[in-house]
Motif scaffolding. Structure first.
Motif, PDB file in Angstrom:
ATOM      1  N   ASN A 109      50.962  38.168  51.467  1.00 50.52           N
ATOM      2  CA  ASN A 109      51.011  36.711  51.617  1.00 50.52           C
ATOM      3  C   ASN A 109      51.752  36.023  50.461  1.00 50.52           C
ATOM      4  O   ASN A 109      51.477  34.866  50.130  1.00 50.52           O
ATOM      5  CB  ASN A 109      49.590  36.159  51.749  1.00 50.52           C
ATOM      6  CG  ASN A 109      48.976  36.484  53.103  1.00 50.52           C
ATOM      7  OD1 ASN A 109      49.266  35.832  54.098  1.00 50.52           O
ATOM      8  ND2 ASN A 109      48.134  37.514  53.141  1.00 50.52           N
ATOM      9  N   ASN A 110      52.685  36.781  49.848  1.00 50.04           N
ATOM     10  CA  ASN A 110      53.571  36.241  48.807  1.00 50.04           C
ATOM     11  C   ASN A 110      52.819  35.720  47.587  1.00 50.04           C
ATOM     12  O   ASN A 110      53.227  34.742  46.956  1.00 50.04           O
ATOM     13  CB  ASN A 110      54.456  35.112  49.384  1.00 50.04           C
ATOM     14  CG  ASN A 110      55.343  35.616  50.510  1.00 50.04           C
ATOM     15  OD1 ASN A 110      55.937  36.697  50.400  1.00 50.04           O
ATOM     16  ND2 ASN A 110      55.430  34.855  51.597  1.00 50.04           N
ATOM     17  N   CYS A 111      51.716  36.366  47.248  1.00 44.68           N
ATOM     18  CA  CYS A 111      50.972  36.036  46.020  1.00 44.68           C
ATOM     19  C   CYS A 111      51.076  37.217  45.068  1.00 44.68           C
ATOM     20  O   CYS A 111      50.072  37.711  44.528  1.00 44.68           O
ATOM     21  CB  CYS A 111      49.509  35.720  46.339  1.00 44.68           C
ATOM     22  SG  CYS A 111      49.277  34.332  47.458  1.00 44.68           S
ATOM     23  N   THR A 112      52.326  37.679  44.866  1.00 40.32           N
ATOM     24  CA  THR A 112      52.540  38.905  44.102  1.00 40.32           C
ATOM     25  C   THR A 112      52.102  38.759  42.655  1.00 40.32           C
ATOM     26  O   THR A 112      51.503  39.682  42.071  1.00 40.32           O
ATOM     27  CB  THR A 112      54.027  39.305  44.165  1.00 40.32           C
ATOM     28  OG1 THR A 112      54.443  39.360  45.537  1.00 40.32           O
ATOM     29  CG2 THR A 112      54.251  40.652  43.517  1.00 40.32           C
ATOM     30  N   ASP A 113      52.393  37.622  42.033  1.00 31.95           N
ATOM     31  CA  ASP A 113      52.005  37.432  40.622  1.00 31.95           C
ATOM     32  C   ASP A 113      50.488  37.530  40.467  1.00 31.95           C
ATOM     33  O   ASP A 113      49.973  38.130  39.510  1.00 31.95           O
ATOM     34  CB  ASP A 113      52.496  36.074  40.114  1.00 31.95           C
ATOM     35  CG  ASP A 113      54.013  36.040  39.963  1.00 31.95           C
ATOM     36  OD1 ASP A 113      54.608  37.138  39.864  1.00 31.95           O
ATOM     37  OD2 ASP A 113      54.597  34.939  39.952  1.00 31.95           O
ATOM     38  N   GLU A 114      49.790  36.943  41.415  1.00 32.06           N
ATOM     39  CA  GLU A 114      48.321  36.995  41.370  1.00 32.06           C
ATOM     40  C   GLU A 114      47.833  38.440  41.557  1.00 32.06           C
ATOM     41  O   GLU A 114      46.883  38.876  40.902  1.00 32.06           O
ATOM     42  CB  GLU A 114      47.747  36.109  42.472  1.00 32.06           C
ATOM     43  CG  GLU A 114      46.241  35.948  42.413  1.00 32.06           C
ATOM     44  CD  GLU A 114      45.716  35.015  43.498  1.00 32.06           C
ATOM     45  OE1 GLU A 114      44.486  35.018  43.711  1.00 32.06           O
ATOM     46  OE2 GLU A 114      46.521  34.285  44.115  1.00 32.06           O
ATOM     47  N   ALA A 115      48.512  39.177  42.443  1.00 30.11           N
ATOM     48  CA  ALA A 115      48.138  40.570  42.681  1.00 30.11           C
ATOM     49  C   ALA A 115      48.376  41.410  41.434  1.00 30.11           C
ATOM     50  O   ALA A 115      47.535  42.251  41.060  1.00 30.11           O
ATOM     51  CB  ALA A 115      48.932  41.135  43.861  1.00 30.11           C
ATOM     52  N   ILE A 116      49.528  41.175  40.758  1.00 33.05           N
ATOM     53  CA  ILE A 116      49.844  41.937  39.536  1.00 33.05           C
ATOM     54  C   ILE A 116      48.826  41.635  38.451  1.00 33.05           C
ATOM     55  O   ILE A 116      48.361  42.535  37.741  1.00 33.05           O
ATOM     56  CB  ILE A 116      51.282  41.629  39.067  1.00 33.05           C
ATOM     57  CG1 ILE A 116      52.298  42.192  40.076  1.00 33.05           C
ATOM     58  CG2 ILE A 116      51.533  42.211  37.684  1.00 33.05           C
ATOM     59  CD1 ILE A 116      53.728  41.767  39.813  1.00 33.05           C
ATOM     60  N   ALA A 117      48.453  40.370  38.320  1.00 27.26           N
ATOM     61  CA  ALA A 117      47.466  39.974  37.307  1.00 27.26           C
ATOM     62  C   ALA A 117      46.116  40.670  37.574  1.00 27.26           C
ATOM     63  O   ALA A 117      45.462  41.169  36.644  1.00 27.26           O
ATOM     64  CB  ALA A 117      47.291  38.459  37.305  1.00 27.26           C
ATOM     65  N   LEU A 118      45.710  40.704  38.850  1.00 32.57           N
ATOM     66  CA  LEU A 118      44.447  41.371  39.199  1.00 32.57           C
ATOM     67  C   LEU A 118      44.550  42.873  38.948  1.00 32.57           C
ATOM     68  O   LEU A 118      43.606  43.493  38.434  1.00 32.57           O
ATOM     69  CB  LEU A 118      44.101  41.098  40.667  1.00 32.57           C
ATOM     70  CG  LEU A 118      42.844  41.789  41.210  1.00 32.57           C
ATOM     71  CD1 LEU A 118      41.608  41.376  40.421  1.00 32.57           C
ATOM     72  CD2 LEU A 118      42.656  41.483  42.694  1.00 32.57           C
ATOM     73  N   PHE A 119      45.694  43.442  39.285  1.00 29.58           N
ATOM     74  CA  PHE A 119      45.918  44.875  39.079  1.00 29.58           C
ATOM     75  C   PHE A 119      45.792  45.235  37.596  1.00 29.58           C
ATOM     76  O   PHE A 119      45.153  46.223  37.228  1.00 29.58           O
ATOM     77  CB  PHE A 119      47.309  45.248  39.620  1.00 29.58           C
ATOM     78  CG  PHE A 119      47.688  46.691  39.423  1.00 29.58           C
ATOM     79  CD1 PHE A 119      47.055  47.692  40.144  1.00 29.58           C
ATOM     80  CD2 PHE A 119      48.678  47.048  38.518  1.00 29.58           C
ATOM     81  CE1 PHE A 119      47.417  49.025  39.968  1.00 29.58           C
ATOM     82  CE2 PHE A 119      49.046  48.371  38.332  1.00 29.58           C
ATOM     83  CZ  PHE A 119      48.401  49.363  39.067  1.00 29.58           C
ATOM     84  N   GLN A 120      46.410  44.406  36.739  1.00 32.70           N
ATOM     85  CA  GLN A 120      46.342  44.662  35.299  1.00 32.70           C
ATOM     86  C   GLN A 120      44.920  44.490  34.759  1.00 32.70           C
ATOM     87  O   GLN A 120      44.459  45.243  33.903  1.00 32.70           O
ATOM     88  CB  GLN A 120      47.302  43.719  34.569  1.00 32.70           C
ATOM     89  CG  GLN A 120      48.772  44.040  34.839  1.00 32.70           C
ATOM     90  CD  GLN A 120      49.724  42.997  34.294  1.00 32.70           C
ATOM     91  OE1 GLN A 120      49.318  41.847  34.037  1.00 32.70           O
ATOM     92  NE2 GLN A 120      50.990  43.373  34.130  1.00 32.70           N
ATOM     93  N   LYS A 121      44.206  43.497  35.309  1.00 32.31           N
ATOM     94  CA  LYS A 121      42.824  43.267  34.895  1.00 32.31           C
ATOM     95  C   LYS A 121      41.942  44.469  35.271  1.00 32.31           C
ATOM     96  O   LYS A 121      41.111  44.916  34.459  1.00 32.31           O
ATOM     97  CB  LYS A 121      42.291  42.000  35.563  1.00 32.31           C
ATOM     98  CG  LYS A 121      40.854  41.662  35.209  1.00 32.31           C
ATOM     99  CD  LYS A 121      40.397  40.391  35.930  1.00 32.31           C
ATOM    100  CE  LYS A 121      38.926  40.092  35.619  1.00 32.31           C
ATOM    101  NZ  LYS A 121      38.473  38.879  36.352  1.00 32.31           N
TER     102      LYS A 121
END
Length: 554
Positions: free
Chosen positions: A517-529
């Motif tokens: 759903n084009n929320c890649t930055d949010e996904a990357i931030a969660l992945f790093q967390k």
């Protein structure tokens, strides 16, 4: 004499009512004599009397009383002999006090004025082996002092090692046995052949079989030996070797029995090779071997499974004509076959026949598995017909059965029918559980009825159904697929706040949904967390994130 009478009772043939009548009567008689204190009219109680009574207690499955008699013997000041000492060991072993038996054998028998013999060691060795302590048994074998192990001793150890799949040690003991002059017999070789066969080591099993035929003087391979190796070949699908071995039986003077034929028939039947199975069945009859209930059960079940119900019924009728009573699995195989074939009239007739004969009818678990299988195949209407049959014969559907039907209707997109089953479930007093609601929710989302799914989810607390990790996973996946990212985020936070643990599957759904759903930055931030929290990612998550980062040039 008293001892002679007690010994005769102990050896008396058991009645149909109780397999321990003789030993039990012997102990009861002794106790009565002691209570009445008959004085001089009763023969004096000797160490031999106690030995008989202790053995009776073991036979009557009361080794604790045997140990009590041994204590009474010691208090009476009687001198223990080897027979009584060995019976004492037997009582300890029967009472699952094997460690104490080992201690008595190795350290205390001299204190009792006895020297351990082969029977002493065999008793304790057997107990160690029967209780899964084969290595302890092997150690004790090496510690035997002044006693030459006999074939029974070695067989106990070899059998235990084979059951523990310690085949190299078992063969080592066999070589030691031969080197020490103990001649292996059929039991010895059969144990090792069985061990190798069940371990899938058929080359070694065949080698041992050949050795048995060449070495065992006076102990040639018998029908049991052939059966063991045939079963090994059958289990591994080695049909050529199986048939070669079977054909060699007659030339070696071994007549195949019903068990051997059953092995061959079962091997073919399990792989759907029914023409071959029927040929073996025919050969069996031609050689004068009568099929038993196992034979007919195997053939009827296999024929029913592949839809050859006419042939299955013919075998069923033949079975009855031969005087073989059909078993529960025979009826269940036919009923299942007719249910899947759609002939519910015949299925109901068989259920009625079972009940008329006093045979327990199939349970809801049995019918539930058929209903579930049909639903998975998209045959939900056929499944519902069987559901109605279940009610008609007086069985009460459970939550699993209802959930299977709900899942079936969801799979074919009939959501109103699925929801109707939920109401039907409640109307007959069957409480829906978390599986029922999760199944229906999954159906709503996969069929694009998002609002209906949300409404059902909100209804769950009122029904005292608490969503679990699977339920939230269904909700999150459905919302993300529908493009409702804000609602999905809210749902994820609600999940965490309610104390439900998010597993790796949940994180996979969230990360994939955000990226989709084009929320890649949010996904990357969660992945790093999550990485900082030492969460171990699976390959699906890693692939999702690599693809996402590549698309945004990260």
């Amino acid at each position: 004499s008293l001892n002679g009478f007690l010994a005769a009772l102990a050896r008396a043939t058991s009645s149909a009512a109780c397999i321990r009548d003789g030993p039990t009567l012997a102990v009861a008689l002794f106790n009565r004599v002691c209570r009445e204190q008959a004085g001089l009219r009763v023969a004096p109680i000797t160490v031999h009397t106690y030995g008989i009574l202790m053995d009776c207690c073991c036979r009557a499955s009361r080794p604790d009383l045997g140990l009590a008699f041994f204590g009474r013997l010691l208090r009476a000041g009687l001198k223990t002999n080897e027979i009584v000492a060995n019976t004492f060991l037997k009582c300890l072993c029967y009472a699952k006090r094997t460690e104490e038996a080992v201690n008595v054998l190795l350290h205390r028998m001299p204190e009792l004025g006895c020297v351990p013999d082969a029977f002493s060691y065999n008793t304790v060795l057997k107990s160690l082996c029967d209780n899964g302590m084969s290595q302890r048994g092997l150690d004790l074998l090496q510690r035997m002092q002044g006693v030459v192990p006999n074939v029974w001793t070695y067989n106990s150890i070899i059998d235990a090692l084979c059951k523990a799949r310690a085949m190299d040690k078992a063969e080592l003991v066999l070589r030691q046995m031969v080197a020490n002059g103990a001649q292996p017999n059929e039991v010895t070789y059969n144990c090792i052949i069985h061990g190798y066969s069940t371990s899938g080591r058929l080359k070694e099993a065949a080698k041992m079989f050949r050795e048995m035929k060449s070495r065992a003087k006076g102990h040639r391979a018998d029908v049991v030996s052939y059966g063991i190796l045939l079963h090994g070949y059958a289990s591994e699908g080695c049909f050529a070797d199986m048939i070669d071995l079977f054909n060699s039986m007659e030339s070696n003077g071994i007549t195949a029995d019903c068990h051997v034929f059953n092995i061959l028939i079962d091997a073919y039947a399990k792989r759907g090779m029914m023409d071959e199975a029927v040929l073996i069945f025919t050969e069996m009859r031609e050689k004068g071997v009568s099929p038993d209930v196992v034979t007919y059960t195997t053939v009827i079940a296999a024929l029913s499974r592949i839809g050859r119900l006419t042939d299955a019924v013919d075998k069923f009728d033949e079975m009855i004509a031969m005087g073989v009573q059909p078993s529960i699995p025979v009826y269940q195989s036919l009923i299942q076959g007719f249910c899947i074939d759609g002939d519910l009239v015949k299925a109901k007739e068989l259920v009625s026949e079972m009940m008329n004969k006093g045979i327990p009818r199939p349970s809801i678990v049995f019918f539930g598995s058929i209903i579930n299988s049909l639903c998975k195949d998209g045959r939900v209407m056929d499944a519902h017909d069987i559901f109605n049959l279940v009610i008609d014969i007086g069985e009460r559907p459970d939550s699993i059965t209802f959930s299977s039907l709900i899942d079936g209707y969801c799979l074919v997109g009939k959501m109103d029918k699925a929801f109707g089953m939920l109401h039907a479930m409640e109307s007959v007093g069957v409480e829906p559980d978390i599986v029922t609601y999760s199944t229906l929710l999954d159906g709503y989302f996969k069929n694009g009825r998002i609002n209906d799914g949300l409404t059902l989810f909100r209804e769950m607390p009122r029904k005292r159904i608490k969503p679990d990790t699977v339920t939230y996973g269904i909700m999150l996946d459905g919302l993300f697929h529908a493009g409702r990212t804000v609602a999905a985020r809210t749902m994820f936070h609600k999940m965490i706040e309610s104390g439900i643990t998010a597993d790796i599957s949940t994180y996979n759904i969230v990360l994939r949904g955000l990226c989709r759903n084009n929320c890649t930055d949010e996904a990357i931030a969660l992945f790093q967390k999550l990485g900082a929290m030492s969460v171990k990612f699976n390959i699906a998550i890693l692939n999702t994130m690599i693809d996402a980062m590549y698309k945004v040039r990260r």
